[in-house]
Design a protein around this motif. Structure first.
Motif, PDB file in Angstrom:
ATOM      1  N   LYS A  43      -9.664   2.855   6.770  1.00  0.00           N
ATOM      2  CA  LYS A  43      -9.546   1.410   6.940  1.00  0.00           C
ATOM      3  C   LYS A  43     -10.130   0.641   5.760  1.00  0.00           C
ATOM      4  O   LYS A  43      -9.518  -0.313   5.269  1.00  0.00           O
ATOM      5  CB  LYS A  43     -10.249   0.976   8.231  1.00  0.00           C
ATOM      6  N   GLU A  44     -11.313   1.061   5.282  1.00  0.00           N
ATOM      7  CA  GLU A  44     -11.936   0.317   4.185  1.00  0.00           C
ATOM      8  C   GLU A  44     -11.100   0.397   2.913  1.00  0.00           C
ATOM      9  O   GLU A  44     -11.049  -0.562   2.135  1.00  0.00           O
ATOM     10  CB  GLU A  44     -13.353   0.832   3.927  1.00  0.00           C
ATOM     11  N   ASP A  45     -10.421   1.521   2.710  1.00  0.00           N
ATOM     12  CA  ASP A  45      -9.553   1.644   1.538  1.00  0.00           C
ATOM     13  C   ASP A  45      -8.319   0.752   1.664  1.00  0.00           C
ATOM     14  O   ASP A  45      -7.827   0.208   0.664  1.00  0.00           O
ATOM     15  CB  ASP A  45      -9.124   3.100   1.350  1.00  0.00           C
ATOM     16  N   ILE A  46      -7.828   0.603   2.875  1.00  0.00           N
ATOM     17  CA  ILE A  46      -6.688  -0.286   3.101  1.00  0.00           C
ATOM     18  C   ILE A  46      -7.076  -1.728   2.806  1.00  0.00           C
ATOM     19  O   ILE A  46      -6.312  -2.494   2.205  1.00  0.00           O
ATOM     20  CB  ILE A  46      -6.171  -0.148   4.544  1.00  0.00           C
ATOM     21  N   GLU A  47      -8.286  -2.115   3.217  1.00  0.00           N
ATOM     22  CA  GLU A  47      -8.741  -3.485   2.952  1.00  0.00           C
ATOM     23  C   GLU A  47      -8.845  -3.756   1.451  1.00  0.00           C
ATOM     24  O   GLU A  47      -8.485  -4.835   0.976  1.00  0.00           O
ATOM     25  CB  GLU A  47     -10.084  -3.712   3.641  1.00  0.00           C
ATOM     26  N   VAL A  48      -9.337  -2.764   0.711  1.00  0.00           N
ATOM     27  CA  VAL A  48      -9.419  -2.909  -0.748  1.00  0.00           C
ATOM     28  C   VAL A  48      -8.024  -3.030  -1.348  1.00  0.00           C
ATOM     29  O   VAL A  48      -7.776  -3.838  -2.245  1.00  0.00           O
ATOM     30  CB  VAL A  48     -10.172  -1.712  -1.368  1.00  0.00           C
ATOM     31  N   TRP A  49      -7.094  -2.229  -0.834  1.00  0.00           N
ATOM     32  CA  TRP A  49      -5.709  -2.255  -1.326  1.00  0.00           C
ATOM     33  C   TRP A  49      -5.050  -3.606  -1.069  1.00  0.00           C
ATOM     34  O   TRP A  49      -4.370  -4.147  -1.952  1.00  0.00           O
ATOM     35  CB  TRP A  49      -4.916  -1.140  -0.655  1.00  0.00           C
ATOM     36  N   VAL A  50      -5.241  -4.165   0.116  1.00  0.00           N
ATOM     37  CA  VAL A  50      -4.659  -5.479   0.432  1.00  0.00           C
ATOM     38  C   VAL A  50      -5.202  -6.535  -0.527  1.00  0.00           C
ATOM     39  O   VAL A  50      -4.451  -7.385  -1.032  1.00  0.00           O
ATOM     40  CB  VAL A  50      -4.952  -5.867   1.895  1.00  0.00           C
ATOM     41  N   ALA A  51      -6.502  -6.482  -0.796  1.00  0.00           N
ATOM     42  CA  ALA A  51      -7.092  -7.441  -1.739  1.00  0.00           C
ATOM     43  C   ALA A  51      -6.508  -7.259  -3.136  1.00  0.00           C
ATOM     44  O   ALA A  51      -6.270  -8.241  -3.863  1.00  0.00           O
ATOM     45  CB  ALA A  51      -8.610  -7.265  -1.772  1.00  0.00           C
ATOM     46  N   LYS A  52      -6.248  -6.004  -3.508  1.00  0.00           N
ATOM     47  CA  LYS A  52      -5.692  -5.717  -4.842  1.00  0.00           C
ATOM     48  C   LYS A  52      -4.264  -6.238  -4.969  1.00  0.00           C
ATOM     49  O   LYS A  52      -3.836  -6.639  -6.055  1.00  0.00           O
ATOM     50  CB  LYS A  52      -5.737  -4.214  -5.098  1.00  0.00           C
ATOM     51  N   LEU A  53      -3.514  -6.224  -3.868  1.00  0.00           N
ATOM     52  CA  LEU A  53      -2.150  -6.748  -3.904  1.00  0.00           C
ATOM     53  C   LEU A  53      -2.124  -8.202  -4.340  1.00  0.00           C
ATOM     54  O   LEU A  53      -1.175  -8.657  -4.996  1.00  0.00           O
ATOM     55  CB  LEU A  53      -1.506  -6.620  -2.522  1.00  0.00           C
ATOM     56  N   LEU A  54      -3.164  -8.945  -3.983  1.00  0.00           N
ATOM     57  CA  LEU A  54      -3.209 -10.375  -4.268  1.00  0.00           C
ATOM     58  C   LEU A  54      -3.681 -10.686  -5.689  1.00  0.00           C
ATOM     59  O   LEU A  54      -3.443 -11.781  -6.191  1.00  0.00           O
ATOM     60  CB  LEU A  54      -4.132 -11.072  -3.268  1.00  0.00           C
ATOM     61  N   LYS A  55      -4.353  -9.731  -6.320  1.00  0.00           N
ATOM     62  CA  LYS A  55      -4.864  -9.975  -7.664  1.00  0.00           C
ATOM     63  C   LYS A  55      -3.716 -10.034  -8.668  1.00  0.00           C
ATOM     64  O   LYS A  55      -2.686  -9.398  -8.501  1.00  0.00           O
ATOM     65  CB  LYS A  55      -5.840  -8.874  -8.070  1.00  0.00           C
ATOM     66  N   SER A  56      -3.925 -10.799  -9.733  1.00  0.00           N
ATOM     67  CA  SER A  56      -2.906 -10.892 -10.768  1.00  0.00           C
ATOM     68  C   SER A  56      -2.775  -9.560 -11.494  1.00  0.00           C
ATOM     69  O   SER A  56      -3.690  -8.723 -11.478  1.00  0.00           O
ATOM     70  CB  SER A  56      -3.270 -11.985 -11.769  1.00  0.00           C
ATOM     71  N   LYS A  57      -1.648  -9.361 -12.140  1.00  0.00           N
ATOM     72  CA  LYS A  57      -1.433  -8.114 -12.881  1.00  0.00           C
ATOM     73  C   LYS A  57      -2.413  -7.998 -14.047  1.00  0.00           C
ATOM     74  O   LYS A  57      -2.775  -6.885 -14.435  1.00  0.00           O
ATOM     75  CB  LYS A  57       0.005  -8.059 -13.366  1.00  0.00           C
ATOM     76  N   ASP A  58      -2.839  -9.125 -14.593  1.00  0.00           N
ATOM     77  CA  ASP A  58      -3.822  -9.093 -15.674  1.00  0.00           C
ATOM     78  C   ASP A  58      -5.166  -8.554 -15.194  1.00  0.00           C
ATOM     79  O   ASP A  58      -5.933  -7.995 -15.980  1.00  0.00           O
ATOM     80  CB  ASP A  58      -4.017 -10.500 -16.256  1.00  0.00           C
ATOM     81  N   ASP A  59      -5.440  -8.739 -13.898  1.00  0.00           N
ATOM     82  CA  ASP A  59      -6.696  -8.245 -13.317  1.00  0.00           C
ATOM     83  C   ASP A  59      -6.529  -6.881 -12.656  1.00  0.00           C
ATOM     84  O   ASP A  59      -7.407  -6.429 -11.897  1.00  0.00           O
ATOM     85  CB  ASP A  59      -7.228  -9.244 -12.280  1.00  0.00           C
ATOM     86  N   GLY A  60      -5.403  -6.230 -12.917  1.00  0.00           N
ATOM     87  CA  GLY A  60      -5.184  -4.902 -12.355  1.00  0.00           C
ATOM     88  C   GLY A  60      -4.570  -4.890 -10.969  1.00  0.00           C
ATOM     89  O   GLY A  60      -4.524  -3.841 -10.324  1.00  0.00           O
ATOM     90  N   GLY A  61      -4.097  -6.041 -10.514  1.00  0.00           N
ATOM     91  CA  GLY A  61      -3.494  -6.122  -9.196  1.00  0.00           C
ATOM     92  C   GLY A  61      -1.979  -6.085  -9.241  1.00  0.00           C
ATOM     93  O   GLY A  61      -1.375  -5.761 -10.268  1.00  0.00           O
ATOM     94  N   SER A  62      -1.367  -6.432  -8.115  1.00  0.00           N
ATOM     95  CA  SER A  62       0.094  -6.425  -8.026  1.00  0.00           C
ATOM     96  C   SER A  62       0.706  -7.798  -8.208  1.00  0.00           C
ATOM     97  O   SER A  62       1.920  -7.920  -8.351  1.00  0.00           O
ATOM     98  CB  SER A  62       0.531  -5.836  -6.670  1.00  0.00           C
ATOM     99  N   GLY A  63      -0.115  -8.833  -8.134  1.00  0.00           N
ATOM    100  CA  GLY A  63       0.388 -10.190  -8.338  1.00  0.00           C
ATOM    101  C   GLY A  63       1.259 -10.708  -7.216  1.00  0.00           C
ATOM    102  O   GLY A  63       2.102 -11.576  -7.436  1.00  0.00           O
ATOM    103  N   LEU A  64       1.073 -10.190  -5.997  1.00  0.00           N
ATOM    104  CA  LEU A  64       1.874 -10.655  -4.868  1.00  0.00           C
ATOM    105  C   LEU A  64       1.289 -11.926  -4.264  1.00  0.00           C
ATOM    106  O   LEU A  64       0.074 -12.150  -4.320  1.00  0.00           O
ATOM    107  CB  LEU A  64       1.960  -9.583  -3.780  1.00  0.00           C
ATOM    108  N   GLY A  65       2.147 -12.731  -3.669  1.00  0.00           N
ATOM    109  CA  GLY A  65       1.684 -13.873  -2.906  1.00  0.00           C
ATOM    110  C   GLY A  65       1.214 -13.422  -1.535  1.00  0.00           C
ATOM    111  O   GLY A  65       1.480 -12.288  -1.117  1.00  0.00           O
ATOM    112  N   PRO A  66       0.531 -14.287  -0.794  1.00  0.00           N
ATOM    113  CA  PRO A  66       0.026 -13.924   0.535  1.00  0.00           C
ATOM    114  C   PRO A  66       1.111 -13.419   1.487  1.00  0.00           C
ATOM    115  O   PRO A  66       0.901 -12.461   2.225  1.00  0.00           O
ATOM    116  CB  PRO A  66      -0.600 -15.223   1.044  1.00  0.00           C
ATOM    117  N   SER A  67       2.286 -14.044   1.445  1.00  0.00           N
ATOM    118  CA  SER A  67       3.346 -13.648   2.367  1.00  0.00           C
ATOM    119  C   SER A  67       3.842 -12.239   2.070  1.00  0.00           C
ATOM    120  O   SER A  67       3.975 -11.407   2.978  1.00  0.00           O
ATOM    121  CB  SER A  67       4.514 -14.642   2.274  1.00  0.00           C
ATOM    122  N   GLN A  68       4.098 -11.926   0.791  1.00  0.00           N
ATOM    123  CA  GLN A  68       4.569 -10.597   0.428  1.00  0.00           C
ATOM    124  C   GLN A  68       3.500  -9.535   0.673  1.00  0.00           C
ATOM    125  O   GLN A  68       3.807  -8.411   1.064  1.00  0.00           O
ATOM    126  CB  GLN A  68       5.004 -10.574  -1.040  1.00  0.00           C
TER     127      GLN A  68
END
Length: 400
Positions: free
Chosen positions: A125-150
């Motif tokens: 579960k804790e890894d999933i929470e980290v992953w969800v937060a990473k989805l929202l981060k910009s690609k410049d910050d190592g994330g996926s750059g997704l919006g909240p809905s996606q």
């Protein structure tokens, strides 16, 4: 014989030889302790543990799961997530083709890259929470750059696969309880009556660069009002046939919808697979009557000037967006689907209860309606207190 027990491997000659060989080659000796048990089918299973404490803890865990019915075969729980994801998606024959391909895209682009090679029992579960937060981060910050809905959709697909593995491969879904991103304010757009009318009127005045009415200008005002005052989905309105409009009873029967795959338009059942009946405001009946007059009942209610069915992308870009600009509606994020939300908000403000809204919108159950629109329902706690006070006085007075 006990159903779960611990066996000390040091008593076995084969184990003694294995330890001797390991030490001679400078390797770590094999685990001394082995937990043994019979599963629900009577099959004997075993698992090696390095220490006696670990073995005792594992024995207690297996005993508990066998008793409370949450036992999972360790071998089944070690299956790769990617394998289970493919099986889960293949089993979802209940999904509309467009939804199925949307889930497939989310899996391929955002879910499998993180979880695909992991065994199910290593997804925490804790890894999933980290992953969800990473989805929202910009690609410049190592994330996926997704919006909240996606990001919410990607999480939902992950959770769907994990839930499908319960209880055969997982005792519980580790994605349960993970906090999902909160939708920003622009996701919750509800037009007022004045804004709906401004949009409808503007949509009927649209012209091309050659100063000719656009393909849908003649039908746009009725189409916009139908979406905004009934809450039917765009595809349901585009697929609506004249025979399913009952002006005498002020009802519309929603029995099909349009959807597109690879640029080809298809007609199928509504989103939840069930037809439904939707009420029409009386003023809208007059507009629909004018649109229906003299036409065959088998025809689509809404056609372009060339008698073609409406196409979602064309209508949104050439008609709806142009009408929003013409009506000077400064509402970032306004899409045709927001007219469905508008219909719900206007109905709630008019006093409709949650069951009525659920039926009107075609939601599976009332909880779904409350999840989306619960914040729009008025706080009626004071009404309850006042009613209790009034009824108490009345009852005591009548008793006296």
């Amino acid at each position: 014989m006990a159903r779960v027990w611990i066996y000390d491997m040091s008593k076995a000659q084969q184990y003694k030889e294995a330890v001797k060989n390991a030490k001679a080659k400078g390797r770590t000796p094999p685990a001394r302790w082995r937990v043994m048990w019979y599963d629900n089918t009577g099959t004997q299973k075993s698992q090696a543990c390095a220490t006696k404490t670990m073995a005792e803890n594992r024995r207690a865990e297996i005993e508990r799961t066998l008793l409370d019915g949450t036992y999972v075969d360790p071998a089944a729980a070690r299956a790769q997530f990617s394998e289970m994801a493919d099986k889960c998606l293949d089993a979802r024959h209940d999904l509309r083709p467009t939804t199925w391909w949307k889930y497939r895209g989310l899996l391929d682009n955002h879910v499998l890259s993180q979880w695909g090679e992991l065994p199910l029992n290593k997804i925490l579960k804790e890894d999933i929470e980290v992953w969800v937060a990473k989805l929202l981060k910009s690609k410049d910050d190592g994330g996926s750059g997704l919006g909240p809905s996606q990001a919410r959709h990607a999480y939902r697909v992950l959770s769907m696969v994990l839930e499908w593995c319960v209880p055969a491969r997982l005792p519980r879904n580790p994605a349960r309880g993970v906090k999902v991103p909160v939708l920003p304010e622009y996701e919750h757009i509800y037009l007022t009556y004045e804004q709906v009318e401004a949009l409808a009127e503007a949509s009927g005045t649209l012209v091309t660069k050659y100063k000719q009415p656009t393909a849908c200008a003649p039908i746009n005002p009725v189409f916009v009002r139908l979406l905004a005052y009934t809450g039917i989905r765009w595809g349901e309105a585009a697929a609506l046939r004249i025979s399913r409009v009952n002006l005498a009873k002020r009802r519309i029967r929603i029995a099909s919808t349009f959807y597109e795959l690879n640029g080809v338009q298809h007609e199928g059942l509504p989103k939840n697979g069930k037809p439904r009946t939707v009420p029409i405001p009386e003023f809208l009946c007059h507009d629909l009557a004018a649109l229906i007059a003299g036409r065959d009942e088998s025809e689509l209610l809404f056609l372009t000037r060339r008698n073609q069915s409406l196409r979602a992308n064309n209508w949104r870009t050439r008609e709806f967006n142009a009408a929003v600009t013409a009506a000077e509606l400064d509402l970032p994020g306004l899409t045709p689907h927001k007219l469905r939300h508008t219909a719900a908000s206007l109905a709630i403000a008019s006093g409709a209860d949650v069951k009525v809204i659920q039926t009107m919108l075609g939601h599976k159950d009332a909880s779904m309606t409350l999840d989306i629109y619960g914040h729009l329902f008025p706080d009626r706690l004071d009404e309850v207190a006042v009613a209790l006070d009034r009824n108490r006085h009345r009852a005591l007075r009548d008793a006296a």
